[in-house]
Design a protein around this motif. Structure first.
Motif, PDB file in Angstrom:
ATOM      1  N   VAL A   9      49.466  17.556  12.811  1.00 51.28           N
ATOM      2  CA  VAL A   9      48.129  18.038  12.491  1.00 51.28           C
ATOM      3  C   VAL A   9      47.908  19.272  13.353  1.00 51.28           C
ATOM      4  CG1 VAL A   9      45.658  17.573  12.637  1.00 51.28           C
ATOM      5  CG2 VAL A   9      47.199  15.770  11.866  1.00 51.28           C
ATOM      6  N   ASN A  10      47.557  20.381  12.730  1.00 56.87           N
ATOM      7  CA  ASN A  10      47.352  21.649  13.438  1.00 56.87           C
ATOM      8  C   ASN A  10      48.566  22.020  14.296  1.00 56.87           C
ATOM      9  OD1 ASN A  10      44.763  21.938  12.297  1.00 56.87           O
ATOM     10  ND2 ASN A  10      43.882  20.658  13.898  1.00 56.87           N
ATOM     11  N   HIS A  11      49.749  21.846  13.732  1.00 56.30           N
ATOM     12  CA  HIS A  11      51.024  22.206  14.371  1.00 56.30           C
ATOM     13  C   HIS A  11      51.326  21.394  15.629  1.00 56.30           C
ATOM     14  CE1 HIS A  11      51.146  25.462  11.509  1.00 56.30           C
ATOM     15  NE2 HIS A  11      49.966  25.877  11.931  1.00 56.30           N
ATOM     16  N   GLN A  12      50.691  20.247  15.762  1.00 53.73           N
ATOM     17  CA  GLN A  12      50.957  19.337  16.882  1.00 53.73           C
ATOM     18  C   GLN A  12      51.385  17.990  16.317  1.00 53.73           C
ATOM     19  OE1 GLN A  12      50.793  20.189  20.207  1.00 53.73           O
ATOM     20  NE2 GLN A  12      50.442  22.237  19.390  1.00 53.73           N
ATOM     21  N   ASN A  14      51.372  14.270  15.335  1.00 51.10           N
ATOM     22  CA  ASN A  14      50.250  13.334  15.240  1.00 51.10           C
ATOM     23  C   ASN A  14      50.662  11.898  15.543  1.00 51.10           C
ATOM     24  OD1 ASN A  14      51.519  12.439  12.862  1.00 51.10           O
ATOM     25  ND2 ASN A  14      50.143  13.583  11.543  1.00 51.10           N
ATOM     26  N   ASP A 147      38.850  15.423  17.510  1.00 47.68           N
ATOM     27  CA  ASP A 147      40.087  15.634  16.741  1.00 47.68           C
ATOM     28  C   ASP A 147      39.896  15.247  15.274  1.00 47.68           C
ATOM     29  OD1 ASP A 147      41.438  16.524  18.989  1.00 47.68           O
ATOM     30  OD2 ASP A 147      42.384  14.590  19.395  1.00 47.68           O
ATOM     31  N   LEU A 150      38.076  18.044  13.694  1.00 44.72           N
ATOM     32  CA  LEU A 150      38.926  19.232  13.535  1.00 44.72           C
ATOM     33  C   LEU A 150      39.741  19.120  12.251  1.00 44.72           C
ATOM     34  CD1 LEU A 150      40.255  19.981  17.135  1.00 44.72           C
ATOM     35  CD2 LEU A 150      38.807  21.450  15.717  1.00 44.72           C
ATOM     36  N   TYR A 151      40.148  17.896  11.930  1.00 42.52           N
ATOM     37  CA  TYR A 151      40.914  17.672  10.705  1.00 42.52           C
ATOM     38  C   TYR A 151      40.004  17.635   9.477  1.00 42.52           C
ATOM     39  CZ  TYR A 151      44.304  15.822   7.450  1.00 42.52           C
ATOM     40  OH  TYR A 151      45.123  15.656   6.362  1.00 42.52           O
ATOM     41  N   ASN A 153      37.124  19.012   8.552  1.00 43.67           N
ATOM     42  CA  ASN A 153      36.244  20.072   9.043  1.00 43.67           C
ATOM     43  C   ASN A 153      35.318  20.657   7.979  1.00 43.67           C
ATOM     44  OD1 ASN A 153      38.084  21.447   7.529  1.00 43.67           O
ATOM     45  ND2 ASN A 153      38.919  22.642   9.224  1.00 43.67           N
TER      46      ASN A 153
END
Length: 168
Positions: A9-12, A14, A147, A150-151, A153
């Motif tokens: 998620v967002n290049h991190q 999960n 978080d 953020l997902y 959004n």
């Protein structure tokens, strides 16, 4: 029906697979097979796997998922196949077939008409309180409510698909 999960998620990372495996380890009570077999197969296919201890201290189990379901296809009793890399040569079912225990409607409202301090979340058309929101975010695999938002959004309407008996 297949439920596809990403691994970032967002290049991190999960850790959704690991969080789901942890939830299965704690047991929804309707497994048709051992989740450890799926971990072993994941290791064989992708060369990496959660060992059960590495993340155990900080990972909370992921025990449901939120999806847009424009056609309202999800129903209690349906089979759930949890997969990654859907429709690719790397498609992989990473857990035993589960049964959908229940489906709840979820809406996320960003209008600030309901809550002037941020988005409002409704489950089955009822506004949930902050404590329930924290639990929802964690149970859906997010570390924090921040978080989660953020997902999710933007305005959202969909289904909360449960493979455990939990309901909100």
């Amino acid at each position: 029906m297949k439920l596809s999960f990403g691994t970032e998620v967002n290049h991190q990372p999960n850790y959704f697979l690991e969080k789901i495996w942890k939830g299965l380890m704690l047991g929804p009570g309707n497994l048709e097979g051992s989740y450890q077999d799926y971990q072993r197969r994941h290791l064989e296919k992708f060369g990496k796997c959660w060992d059960g201890d590495t993340f155990g201290e900080f990972l909370e189990p992921k025990i449901h998922t939120i999806r847009r379901d424009l056609d309202n296809e999800w129903r209690a009793g349906m089979e759930i196949q949890l997969v990654i890399h859907l429709n690719s040569t790397d498609e992989f079912q990473f857990a035993p077939i589960l049964r959908c225990q229940s489906v709840q409607r979820i809406q996320i409202d960003y209008s600030n008409l309901i809550n002037d301090k941020g988005p409002a979340v409704f489950i089955n058309y009822e506004l949930i309180d902050k404590e329930t929101l924290v639990q929802l975010a964690i149970n859906d695999g997010f570390a924090t409510v921040e978080d989660f938002f953020l997902y999710f959004n933007e305005e959202f309407s969909g289904n909360l698909i449960h493979w455990t008996p939990l309901k909100y």
